[in-house]
Design an enzyme around this catalytic site. Structure first.
Site, PDB file in Angstrom:
ATOM      1  CG  HIS A  48      26.743-102.016-150.395  1.00  0.00           C
ATOM      2  ND1 HIS A  48      25.929-101.113-151.028  1.00  0.00           N
ATOM      3  CD2 HIS A  48      27.336-102.714-151.395  1.00  0.00           C
ATOM      4  CE1 HIS A  48      26.004-101.264-152.341  1.00  0.00           C
ATOM      5  NE2 HIS A  48      26.864-102.222-152.591  1.00  0.00           N
ATOM      6  NE  ARG A  73      32.239-104.196-150.528  1.00  0.00           N
ATOM      7  CZ  ARG A  73      31.115-104.721-151.015  1.00  0.00           C
ATOM      8  NH1 ARG A  73      31.118-105.324-152.201  1.00  0.00           N
ATOM      9  NH2 ARG A  73      29.995-104.663-150.311  1.00  0.00           N
ATOM     10  CG  ASP A  87      48.833 -94.198-144.755  1.00  0.00           C
ATOM     11  OD1 ASP A  87      49.702 -94.879-145.339  1.00  0.00           O
ATOM     12  OD2 ASP A  87      48.688 -92.977-144.938  1.00  0.00           O
ATOM     13  CD  GLU A 151      30.654-104.665-158.182  1.00  0.00           C
ATOM     14  OE1 GLU A 151      29.957-105.336-157.435  1.00  0.00           O
ATOM     15  OE2 GLU A 151      31.313-103.697-157.788  1.00  0.00           O
ATOM     16  CG  ASP A 177      26.487-104.384-157.690  1.00  0.00           C
ATOM     17  OD1 ASP A 177      25.617-103.492-157.752  1.00  0.00           O
ATOM     18  OD2 ASP A 177      27.181-104.567-156.686  1.00  0.00           O
TER      19      ASP A 177
HETATM   20  O1  LIG Z   1      27.297-107.443-156.297  1.00  0.00           O
HETATM   21  C1  LIG Z   1      27.489-108.113-155.269  1.00  0.00           C
HETATM   22  O2  LIG Z   1      26.892-109.171-155.005  1.00  0.00           O
HETATM   23  C2  LIG Z   1      28.513-107.631-154.343  1.00  0.00           C
HETATM   24  O3  LIG Z   1      29.317-106.825-154.719  1.00  0.00           O
HETATM   25  C3  LIG Z   1      28.453-108.065-152.924  1.00  0.00           C
HETATM   26  C4  LIG Z   1      27.554-107.109-152.205  1.00  0.00           C
HETATM   27  O4  LIG Z   1      28.049-105.809-152.393  1.00  0.00           O
HETATM   28  C5  LIG Z   1      27.520-107.405-150.744  1.00  0.00           C
HETATM   29  O5  LIG Z   1      27.481-106.214-150.027  1.00  0.00           O
HETATM   30  C6  LIG Z   1      26.388-108.280-150.303  1.00  0.00           C
HETATM   31  O6  LIG Z   1      25.143-107.692-150.470  1.00  0.00           O
END
Ligand SMILES: O=C(O)C(=O)C[C@H](O)[C@@H](O)CO
Length: 256
Positions: A48, A73, A87, A151, A177
């Site tokens: 993100h 991530r 790598d 999630e 999520d």
């Molecule tokens: O669903 C979530 O909560 C995450 O996976 C963490 C977020 O992706 C993170 O970027 C915070 O907004």
């Protein structure tokens, strides 16, 4: 040279709680600043964030100078992305949106060289310190750590199956999520979501694998720690910056 020890993997294995912070601002400056702040781990986010693979290279170098673990991530659970990040020297990955044991198994194969996996081999990478670690290909897997994000409601139903996959070291609950998937977008504190997270943490802990979460609420982070999360992220760089900037503006009668 010897293969770098993955302190984060060992801490999870030994049951030592790891408190982390999210790095979403690209580049080595903020990564280094956060690395020196005293946390156990820094999450370098490309899912993100504007951060991309070449940025990760310099960010890993910046963080390496500090007694803190880097967790990277990737944008998605993809064999090629995983290969490139490994790598560049990432030793711990947090993969978003893993929905099933089959998807977790694919990720494990991407982390391992043949015959146990499908990771492409190159001798001239930062991971092997450009060939200075002579047994890198034989031993790399020992110090790699794979965390997968559960999630969605569907993924929570698969916790035991995903945790049973050899090579998965930990399962991370993505509250935002998950809330959206449960019909409560933007409300990770909805009682149904909180109950689902409590249950998920307990079930992950019961499997013997490490449980993780991200929350910006210190009281809720402590609640998760009491339930047994062992990698707990408690802040996000941009959220901290925004809060501090907003408070400063307010102190001078400005801002929203
Ligand atoms: O669903 C979530 O909560 C995450 O996976 C963490 C977020 O992706 C993170 O970027 C915070 O907004």
């Amino acid at each position: 040279m010897t293969l770098p020890v993955n302190a984060f993997k060992r801490a999870l294995r030994d049951g030592r709680s790891q408190i982390g912070i999210w790095n979403t601002i690209p580049g080595p400056v903020v990564a280094e600043l956060l690395a020196g702040a005293g946390f156990d781990w820094v999450l370098l986010d490309t899912e993100h964030a504007l951060t991309d693979i070449p940025d990760i290279f310099a960010m890993l170098q910046a963080v390496a100078a500090y007694p803190v673990s880097a967790v990277v991530r990737p944008q998605t659970n993809d064999t090629v992305l995983i290969k490139r990040l490994l790598d560049h020297g990432a030793q711990t990955l947090l993969l978003p949106y893993v929905q099933s044991a089959a998807e977790a198994e694919a990720a494990v194969r991407a982390m391992r060289y043949a015959p146990r996996g499908v990771r492409g081999v190159s001798g001239m990478t930062r991971a092997s310190r450009y060939g200075a670690i002579p047994d890198y290909v034989q031993r790399a897997e020992e110090e790699l750590c794979l965390l997968v994000q559960v999630e969605t409601a569907e993924a929570l139903a698969q916790i035991e199956a995903i945790a049973a996959v050899d090579g998965v070291d930990g399962l991370f609950i993505g509250p935002s999520d998950l809330a959206a998937s449960m019909g409560h977008p933007g409300n990770a504190r909805h009682p149904e979501v909180v109950a689902a997270i409590d249950d998920a943490i307990r079930r992950i802990v019961a499997t013997g694998k490490a449980a993780g979460i991200l929350t910006l609420d210190p009281a809720y982070a402590r609640h998760c720690l009491e339930l047994g999360t062992s990698f707990t992220a408690v802040g996000v760089d941009m959220a901290l910056l925004r809060a501090a900037a907003s408070d400063l503006a307010k102190a001078f009668g400005r801002g929203a």
